[in-house]
Design an enzyme around this catalytic site. Structure first.
Site, PDB file in Angstrom:
ATOM      1  N   CYS A 207      61.048  19.798 -78.864  1.00 46.08           N
ATOM      2  CA  CYS A 207      62.168  19.629 -79.331  1.00 46.08           C
ATOM      3  C   CYS A 207      62.655  17.533 -79.463  1.00 46.08           C
ATOM      4  O   CYS A 207      62.654  18.138 -80.018  1.00 46.08           O
ATOM      5  CB  CYS A 207      62.887  20.679 -78.199  1.00 46.08           C
ATOM      6  SG  CYS A 207      63.201  19.962 -76.666  1.00 46.08           S
TER       7      CYS A 207
ATOM      8  N   ARG B  97      61.355  31.766 -73.555  1.00 48.63           N
ATOM      9  CA  ARG B  97      62.673  30.902 -73.456  1.00 48.63           C
ATOM     10  C   ARG B  97      62.194  30.707 -75.429  1.00 48.63           C
ATOM     11  O   ARG B  97      63.389  31.729 -76.411  1.00 48.63           O
ATOM     12  CB  ARG B  97      63.085  30.802 -74.009  1.00 48.63           C
ATOM     13  CG  ARG B  97      63.360  30.379 -72.209  1.00 48.63           C
ATOM     14  CD  ARG B  97      65.007  30.675 -71.679  1.00 48.63           C
ATOM     15  NE  ARG B  97      65.943  30.375 -72.643  1.00 48.63           N
ATOM     16  CZ  ARG B  97      66.632  31.233 -72.748  1.00 48.63           C
ATOM     17  NH1 ARG B  97      66.899  32.637 -73.201  1.00 48.63           N
ATOM     18  NH2 ARG B  97      67.746  30.349 -73.866  1.00 48.63           N
ATOM     19  N   ILE B  98      61.571  30.700 -75.836  1.00 54.39           N
ATOM     20  CA  ILE B  98      61.118  30.166 -77.747  1.00 54.39           C
ATOM     21  C   ILE B  98      60.456  31.724 -78.134  1.00 54.39           C
ATOM     22  O   ILE B  98      61.329  31.989 -79.218  1.00 54.39           O
ATOM     23  CB  ILE B  98      60.130  28.892 -77.588  1.00 54.39           C
ATOM     24  CG1 ILE B  98      60.436  27.830 -77.071  1.00 54.39           C
ATOM     25  CG2 ILE B  98      59.416  28.956 -78.828  1.00 54.39           C
ATOM     26  CD1 ILE B  98      61.951  27.054 -77.420  1.00 54.39           C
TER      27      ILE B  98
END
Length: 482
Positions: free
Chosen positions: A292, A139-140
């Protein structure tokens, strides 16, 4: 008849405004692609935005500073910027327009005003581009690839050269990775072109070759065989979390620095904008970009600590579910996380409360924390319940946060929301790691307890923080005017 004339004037103004906006888009594109000068509007990204987006951002800017921010003024200032010599820069057209109309402005000539404001630009040292390798492509990793390639421009800063994955790569697997990069269920389509070169085992992104390297362990890779040297390795696998394991990257020929996109042990945990300057990239080789949630709350906590003083507090993060959870009920190493992520609210732990102290030592032992995973794929909310040393009010808190969102060292980190209707889907795609919800703030009657609501795109906002830190580590930060 008067109503008709009024309507005709409105139509004419709308046409003029949209025409000016198309010139605004052309000027920002020319500055970016010809001179590597990136224009933002009160930290909001402009590149690849359409006419309606630009008009909306100007309306937000006007409401934010409580003064009209006209597209016509912005265009005039952009014209002036395009006619002066500047190095690669990042300039906030909203701030410049606001200052041009402030009482402190003594210039009647736009060009003279711009020259005066940006005079420090030519004192900056020359930037040497840095090769970047993404170790992992989840994802990142894919969001980092999107942003790095979208902002490559002339390649003056960070250059994405390779992606490292585990397992063998075939033409089919390359195509699957390309498809995951092209389209994303949360973040939409990639604004560019992606093709596969099976012979080179590479992705061709916006016409640029990005090698896909297969490796079981970091030590096996010789990056120099791909023409990569002195590279920054951004590890987003989560497989290596401590100094010993992360140091394995530095054994690869061609690797120079390592950045972990997760909380790290025995390495500096950095929230860019808060504590990044405490570590010299010339002498520090391994960095962590923390989490995050830590990136969302730490900038706001620093503002409150500096302005009001924090006695103690509690953080509760309402967090989107993640790939670590189960799609359907199944075994899991942690309690509750085994239940179906899209069907349940799941209480779990977060280390963000303790992690804050690594960036803000004055808060050590003052914060407790917990998390609730909820059935949304992205978009999270941190609730800060704080006892403060100095009495305040809702207006007092909002004034403080607005000031820091407008000027100072945290303008990239804190976005000030004026919306009374904001929900989690509205913050998807935001580049700031913290969006302060000014209309949700609560202050007790005695003024000693405050409750703050901080939204954050736990994928995109965090990815932008990673890139900001990567630029600092790579020493490719441009002249900025915020």
């Amino acid at each position: 008849m008067s109503n008709f004339k009024s309507y005709e004037k409105e139509l004419a103004f709308q046409a003029d405004r949209r025409k000016a906006t198309t010139e605004f888009i052309k000027l920002t594109s020319d500055l970016w692609y010809d001179k590597s000068i990136e224009i933002v509007l009160f930290k909001n990204q402009i590149i690849d935005k359409n006419v309606s987006d630009i008009i909306h951002l100007h309306e937000y800017a006007g409401a934010f500073v409580q003064k009209p921010i006209s597209i016509f003024d912005s265009v005039e200032i952009l014209r002036a910027i395009s006619h002066i010599k500047l190095p690669p820069s990042k300039l906030d057209i909203g701030k410049l327009t606001y200052e041009y109309h402030s009482d402190e402005n003594n210039f009647n000539d736009v060009k003279a005003f711009v020259i005066s404001k940006l005079k420090g630009a030519n004192d900056t040292s020359e930037i040497k581009p840095k090769d970047v390798v993404l170790y992992g492509f989840g994802r990142i990793g894919r969001l980092l690839a999107r942003e790095l390639m979208a902002k490559t421009g002339k390649g003056n800063q960070l250059r994405l050269r390779a992606i490292v994955t585990r397992g063998k790569t075939s033409a089919d697997i390359l195509e699957k990775r390309a498809d995951l990069l092209r389209t994303d269920s949360v973040h939409g389509k990639f604004m560019g072109t992606i093709s596969v070169d099976s012979a080179k085992n590479a992705l061709i992104i916006n016409g640029t070759t990005v090698h896909v390297i297969n490796a079981a362990q970091p030590e096996d890779i010789d990056y120099t065989t791909y023409g990569i040297s002195n590279a920054l390795i951004i590890d987003n696998t989560g497989a290596f979390r401590d100094k010993k394991e992360l140091s394995r990257h530095l054994k690869s020929n061609g690797a120079a620095r390592v950045l972990l996109t997760a909380p790290g042990k025995e390495v500096p945990n950095i929230v860019h904008g808060v504590n990044h300057k405490e570590y010299n990239p010339d002498t520090t080789k391994i960095f962590s970009a923390a989490s995050c949630t830590t990136n969302a709350i730490t900038p706001v906590l620093q503002v409150i600590e500096d302005s009001l003083g924090i006695v103690k507090g509690h953080l509760e993060t309402i967090h989107a579910y993640t790939n670590d959870q189960n799609l359907v009920d199944n075994m899991h190493s942690k309690f509750r996380r085994g239940r179906a992520a899209a069907l349940n609210m799941v209480i779990t732990e977060t280390g963000a409360g303790q992690a804050v102290a690594k960036a803000l030592p004055s808060l050590k032992g003052k914060l407790s924390s917990n998390a609730i995973r909820v059935p949304v794929p992205n978009g999270s909310l941190a609730i800060l319940n704080l006892e403060v040393e100095n009495k305040t009010s809702i207006q007092g808190v909002n004034t403080i946060l607005k000031k820091y969102a407008l000027e100072g060292d945290l303008v990239e980190q804190i976005q000030y929301s004026l919306s009374k209707e904001m929900v989690s889907s509205d913050i998807i795609g935001t580049s700031a790691p913290a969006i302060y919800d000014s209309n949700a703030t609560i202050v007790t009657k005695d003024g000693k307890n405050i409750i703050l609501y901080i939204w954050y795109d736990n994928e995109n906002g965090y990815s932008h923080q990673v890139i900001r830190l990567a630029k600092y580590i790579a020493k490719v930060r441009r002249f900025t005017y915020y």
